[in-house]
Design a protein around this motif. Structure first.
Motif, mmCIF file in Angstrom:
data_model
loop_
_atom_site.group_PDB
_atom_site.id
_atom_site.type_symbol
_atom_site.label_atom_id
_atom_site.label_comp_id
_atom_site.label_asym_id
_atom_site.label_seq_id
_atom_site.Cartn_x
_atom_site.Cartn_y
_atom_site.Cartn_z
ATOM 1 N N VAL A 246 -13.528 -34.759 -28.687
ATOM 2 C CA VAL A 246 -13.928 -33.833 -29.744
ATOM 3 C C VAL A 246 -13.052 -32.587 -29.692
ATOM 4 O O VAL A 246 -12.559 -32.098 -30.720
ATOM 5 N N ALA A 247 -12.821 -32.092 -28.484
ATOM 6 C CA ALA A 247 -12.006 -30.889 -28.323
ATOM 7 C C ALA A 247 -10.601 -31.125 -28.854
ATOM 8 O O ALA A 247 -10.018 -30.272 -29.519
ATOM 9 N N PHE A 248 -10.091 -32.330 -28.549
ATOM 10 C CA PHE A 248 -8.744 -32.636 -28.998
ATOM 11 C C PHE A 248 -8.676 -32.694 -30.523
ATOM 12 O O PHE A 248 -7.786 -32.116 -31.142
ATOM 13 N N GLU A 249 -9.635 -33.384 -31.111
ATOM 14 C CA GLU A 249 -9.683 -33.474 -32.578
ATOM 15 C C GLU A 249 -9.766 -32.076 -33.190
ATOM 16 O O GLU A 249 -9.107 -31.783 -34.181
ATOM 17 N N ALA A 250 -10.574 -31.247 -32.562
ATOM 18 C CA ALA A 250 -10.757 -29.894 -33.080
ATOM 19 C C ALA A 250 -9.450 -29.108 -32.999
ATOM 20 O O ALA A 250 -9.049 -28.441 -33.950
ATOM 21 N N ALA A 251 -8.778 -29.233 -31.850
ATOM 22 C CA ALA A 251 -7.519 -28.511 -31.667
ATOM 23 C C ALA A 251 -6.497 -28.986 -32.697
ATOM 24 O O ALA A 251 -5.757 -28.193 -33.289
ATOM 25 N N HIS A 252 -6.511 -30.299 -32.910
ATOM 26 C CA HIS A 252 -5.590 -30.886 -33.861
ATOM 27 C C HIS A 252 -5.852 -30.357 -35.267
ATOM 28 O O HIS A 252 -4.938 -29.942 -35.965
ATOM 29 N N ALA A 253 -7.127 -30.391 -35.640
ATOM 30 C CA ALA A 253 -7.505 -29.915 -36.973
ATOM 31 C C ALA A 253 -7.149 -28.444 -37.122
ATOM 32 O O ALA A 253 -6.659 -28.007 -38.168
ATOM 33 N N ALA A 254 -7.362 -27.672 -36.058
ATOM 34 C CA ALA A 254 -7.080 -26.245 -36.107
ATOM 35 C C ALA A 254 -5.599 -26.013 -36.356
ATOM 36 O O ALA A 254 -5.204 -25.153 -37.143
ATOM 37 N N GLN A 255 -4.783 -26.804 -35.660
ATOM 38 C CA GLN A 255 -3.353 -26.611 -35.818
ATOM 39 C C GLN A 255 -2.900 -27.013 -37.226
ATOM 40 O O GLN A 255 -2.105 -26.327 -37.843
ATOM 41 N N GLU A 256 -3.463 -28.113 -37.692
ATOM 42 C CA GLU A 256 -3.085 -28.598 -39.011
ATOM 43 C C GLU A 256 -3.376 -27.565 -40.099
ATOM 44 O O GLU A 256 -2.621 -27.408 -41.040
ATOM 45 N N HIS A 257 -4.518 -26.892 -39.922
ATOM 46 C CA HIS A 257 -4.906 -25.921 -40.934
ATOM 47 C C HIS A 257 -4.395 -24.521 -40.621
ATOM 48 O O HIS A 257 -4.853 -23.551 -41.200
ATOM 49 N N SER A 258 -3.464 -24.412 -39.667
ATOM 50 C CA SER A 258 -2.904 -23.121 -39.237
ATOM 51 C C SER A 258 -3.986 -22.077 -39.024
ATOM 52 O O SER A 258 -3.930 -20.970 -39.538
ATOM 53 N N VAL A 259 -4.998 -22.460 -38.242
ATOM 54 C CA VAL A 259 -6.079 -21.532 -37.927
ATOM 55 C C VAL A 259 -5.638 -20.650 -36.771
ATOM 56 O O VAL A 259 -4.848 -21.072 -35.924
ATOM 57 N N ASP A 260 -6.121 -19.405 -36.730
ATOM 58 C CA ASP A 260 -5.736 -18.502 -35.645
ATOM 59 C C ASP A 260 -6.426 -18.850 -34.338
ATOM 60 O O ASP A 260 -5.822 -18.881 -33.277
ATOM 61 N N VAL A 261 -7.744 -19.059 -34.409
ATOM 62 C CA VAL A 261 -8.518 -19.219 -33.182
ATOM 63 C C VAL A 261 -9.378 -20.468 -33.250
ATOM 64 O O VAL A 261 -10.045 -20.727 -34.249
#
Lengths: 376, 530
Positions: A246-261
């Motif tokens: 789950v953490a990995f998916e979240a990190a991936h999604a965060a990066q894809e959407h250019s999220v800050d945090v």
């Protein structure tokens, strides 16, 4: 005895224990063939892979619906502490006032100060340290007792420590993952929710990762927090999924959407459960694959006693802690354990929970905290 | 690592040997040490003060026992006193004469009330009751859902007419007082024998919620009000306990999260401050990880004394059942203990967590503390690497290890031949020991492991002193003081010891396995001394 594979005669002990456990374990195996299906042990299932996660399940479903005009505007974090600092202190202040009120500083006076510190969960070792510092100041004649105590407490909290979160600047698009860890029941999920509000107020774009896949409905709780400030939550579609995935998916999604945090909420675990601590290490490593973990925050309940120090030490072994979030400071607890944590591990308190309100999580302010403790 | 109380006291009294009685001055230093130990264990200050005064009164003038050094003697007094206080007025759950027995749970947020509700229901169900769980926590998001999940796992019905709050931002609807009241009617109608009411967690200072709790109490007139408290709580235990006593007048205490490594001084604080007995201890997340409170074990824990039972329980929790079974079969058949077994044992040992911590759980390890501190856990990994670099043949029969094989293994595991030689030697020792144990009488049952009263066992492991009869020469210590203590220990604990590990089912030996013969365990002592 040639004992180079384990130094000292401890090897004898180790062999002894192996044997003891062989016997004990064997005996247990023998008689504890209880009926019933084997219980799935949490720590042992850390081998599961993304297979447990249907990619579609992690789609930021709330993305379109949540980021609408309904999102609330959280309070400015900078002003929070001052407004609630009266919730710190109370009994400690009353107790220590007895000490300040004395004209002479004989042994019983010092006993009073000691008692005040001990009952605030400062711990015997740390109390002794602070007492020495206060005595030196008072006997030196430089400062009044009140100032002496104030200075000693502030010094013990390391006022120069950087208490800001190291997250880069808002809008940089450079992902800064934050892990939130702690034992059961300290308020991790709530802290993550409130932290999201702090960050949103500071102008960061945030994504939540619900890596607490163990507790029933933890992800729902997190999602609710997120949706209120228009923050997306990535979660597994079923309970008991591998938190690392789950953490990995979240990190991936965060990066894809250019999220800050990226804020990752983890399941509560007691620090002496090796399997669960390993699992936590895995969560951290997996997130590191996407972006280096910038902050690992330990959530400590202000009512925690001396075990808080053990918690901090053991969690720091699994993930390098960068800060402490002290929760439930609005009760009668004084949270004195943070003095010991800060002093022996150098991990600064970064946030403090001063109430049950959604904006009651405030950036920690040493002087404000100490002044609150000592009372007016 | 803090040195344990008994180590520190022993150090304090090093100069004292030979005195006839403990004097006031002797006790002063001791009382300070005890105070500190209790504070480190999170016993609340007022409780510490009254407790140390009691110890002082008992210790001054106490005759210095010939068999114990003064430090050990004081520890013994402290331990006994702790057991007495913690276990005082211990009683079983009160049951209603007519109608359902009503149990209400109250406590701080995050103390573990809902989880405990499930465990208690599961436990009572096993005793033949028909419990009904009542969801009266309408405050915390998803508390009702959680209780429903827990109830389903425990296989008991749940009474939850109100859905409670499911989202963080929802307003609280429904009236928990009404829910609780209706639950009793429902339970009477459906003839449940026990009703367990889970209430919302609250801070002691929250007047509104405390009033709600006391309203619930009034509405249902419970037979038991259990105060659920987290073993990790610090000095605040006193304020919290007092607030709850004033608010809901609890009749019993439940300690939770005892599977952590907190020393749990709160148990003593709450007991001292409120006088309410501690009834249960909760030790994990699973439904059956729950037990009736054991004062001896709690006393040992607060004093940070070795706890063999906890160690064994930990082994129980982490050891692979099938593997343990295989080992046991092997041993009872008298087969050789091989490196493969050694490796698997070691891996399981690693699963249990820090080796150092485990070692310190053994009684009497105080003297070895330095060695334990020096123990490099990486060595275990290295040993593992060595064994893993061996072929199956070599693992089963280390005798084939010639020079060339050894240098191959050294290269493969990144170690030196000398290290491999050392390991093989160690292993042979272990093998001999295992043989001795297997030969000692097949499958030992641990039926009545004696309680670890430290005073009764000076010098820790040596003094377990119950060697196998055939080892008569070793059975009694050459040191007369120790021998006296051993004999006393035997007198005190010779009879089947009271079960002090219910999770282990102690004291209920089944007919198809031999009764515990202590002679089978202590042969280890010899080896433990390394």
């Amino acid at each position: 005895m040639d004992v180079s594979w384990i130094p000292g005669s401890a090897d004898g002990i180790v062999v002894g224990i192996v044997a003891l456990l062989a016997v004990a374990g064997g005996w247990w195996g023998w008689r504890s063939r209880r009926p019933g299906p084997p219980v799935n042990r949490r720590g042992d299932e850390a081998t599961g892979q993304t297979a447990t996660l249907d990619p579609s399940a992690t789609t930021p479903a709330a993305a379109d619906t949540a980021v609408d005009a309904l999102a609330e505007v959280p309070e400015d974090p900078a002003a929070r502490f001052a407004r609630r600092s009266s919730r710190v202190g109370g009994a400690f202040g009353a107790r220590i006032a007895l000490f300040f009120g004395r004209g002479d500083y004989d042994d019983s006076a010092w006993d009073e100060l000691e008692e005040a510190l001990l009952t605030a969960d400062v711990g015997a070792t740390m109390t002794a340290k602070i007492l020495v510092a206060v005595r030196a100041r008072v006997h030196g004649g430089h400062s009044s007792p009140r100032d002496a105590v104030r200075e000693a407490l502030i010094e013990a909290m390391d006022p120069d420590a950087d208490r800001r979160l190291d997250l880069g600047s808002p809008g940089s698009g450079d992902l800064a993952p934050v892990l939130v860890v702690g034992v059961n029941g300290v308020g991790k999920t709530t802290s993550v929710g409130k932290l999201a509000r702090v960050l949103v107020a500071d102008g960061y774009s945030v994504l939540l990762g619900a890596a607490d896949t163990f507790r029933a409905a933890a992800a729902d709780q997190l999602e609710t927090w997120g949706s209120r400030v228009g923050v997306v939550t990535v979660r597994a579609d079923k309970d008991g999924a591998d938190p690392a995935s789950v953490a990995f998916e979240a990190a991936h999604a965060a990066q894809e959407h250019s999220v800050d945090v990226l804020l990752v909420d983890t399941a509560g675990r007691l620090q002496n459960k090796a399997g669960l601590m390993d699992q936590l290490g895995k969560v951290a490593r997996v997130v590191e694959k996407v972006a280096p973990v910038r902050e690992a925050l330990l959530v400590l309940d202000a009512t925690t006693g001396q075990n808080g120090l053990v918690q901090a030490r053991v969690f720091a072994e699994a993930v390098p802690l960068t800060g402490v979030v002290l929760t439930k400071m609005d009760g009668t607890a004084k949270g004195g354990i943070v003095l010991a944590v800060q002093n022996s591990l150098g991990v600064p308190v970064k946030f403090v929970g001063l109430g049950e309100g959604v904006d009651d999580l405030a950036p920690f302010d040493v002087e404000g905290f100490v002044d609150g403790l000592l009372g007016p | 690592m803090f040195a344990s109380l008994s180590d520190r006291l022993t150090a304090t009294f090093r100069t004292l040997r030979g005195k006839g009685r403990l004097t006031d001055a002797d006790i002063d230093g001791t009382v300070l040490e005890i105070r500190r130990a209790l504070l480190d264990a999170d016993v609340a200050l007022p409780a510490v003060t009254t407790f140390t005064e009691r110890i002082r009164a008992r210790a001054v003038g106490a005759e210095v026992s010939r068999s114990l050094n003064p430090g050990q003697q004081v520890v013994k007094i402290v331990h006994e006193e702790l057991i007495e206080i913690l276990g005082g007025s211990a009683r079983p759950l009160r049951v209603a004469k007519t109608g359902p027995t009503v149990i209400m749970l109250a406590g701080l947020q995050g103390a573990g009330k809902t989880t405990f509700a499930g465990k208690l229901a599961y436990h009572l169900k096993a005793l033949g009751h028909t419990p009904l769980l009542v969801a009266a926590d309408l405050q915390r998001p998803n508390a009702v859902t959680q209780l429903e999940v827990v109830a389903e796992r425990a296989g008991v019905p749940v009474f939850a007419p109100e859905p409670g709050v499911t989202r963080e931002d929802e307003k609280v609807r429904g009236n928990p007082v009404k829910v609780a009241g209706n639950a009793i009617k429902e339970a009477t109608r459906r003839q449940h024998s026990v009703v367990i009411v889970d209430t919302a967690g609250r801070l002691g200072v929250d007047r509104e919620l405390m009033k709600q709790a006391s309203d619930i109490r009034k509405a249902i007139d419970p037979d038991e009000v259990l105060f659920v408290i987290d073993a990790m709580i610090g000095q605040d235990a006193v304020a919290t306990a007092q607030a709850f006593q004033a608010g809901v007048a609890m009749t019993g205490v439940v300690l939770t999260k005892l599977d952590g490594d907190a020393r749990g001084g709160a148990a003593l604080s709450v007991r001292e401050v409120t006088g309410v007995p501690i009834l249960y201890a909760s030790t994990g997340e699973k439904l059956d990880e729950f037990e009736v409170f054991h004062p001896e074990r709690m006393a040992g824990r607060i004093l940070d004394m070795g706890d063999v039972l906890s160690l064994i329980e930990k082994a129980e929790a982490t050891f692979d059942q099938a593997e343990a079974q295989r080992m046991a079969d092997k041993m009872s058949k008298g087969e050789d203990f091989t490196l493969t077994d050694f490796l698997s044992q070691m891996q399981q040992l690693k699963n249990m967590g820090s080796m150092k911590k485990m070692l310190t759980m053994l009684p009497g390890m105080g003297q070895m503390r330095d060695q334990i501190d020096n123990l490099d856990e990486a060595e275990l990994t290295r040993t593992e690497a060595i064994i893993q670099s061996m072929t199956p043949l070599e693992r089963d029969n280390p005798k084939v290890l010639n020079g060339s094989r050894r240098s191959r293994i050294a290269a493969g595991s990144g170690t030196s031949v000398a290290q491999i030689n050392a390991l093989v030697k160690r292993f042979e020792d272990a093998q001999r020991m295992m043989k001795a144990m297997a030969g000692g009488g097949g499958m030992p049952g641990l039926g009545g492991l004696p309680t670890m009263a430290p005073g009764a066992m000076p010098g820790g492991k040596k003094s377990k002193g119950k060697q196998a009869p055939q080892r008569k020469v070793k059975g009694k210590s050459g040191n007369p003081a120790k021998r006296a203590a051993q004999e006393r220990a035997l007198r005190e604990h010779g009879a089947p010891a009271p079960a002090s590990g219910s999770a282990f089912g102690l004291g209920r030996p089944t007919s198809d396995e031999p009764e515990f013969d202590p002679s089978q365990l202590p042969s280890l002592d010899k080896y433990l001394r390394g």
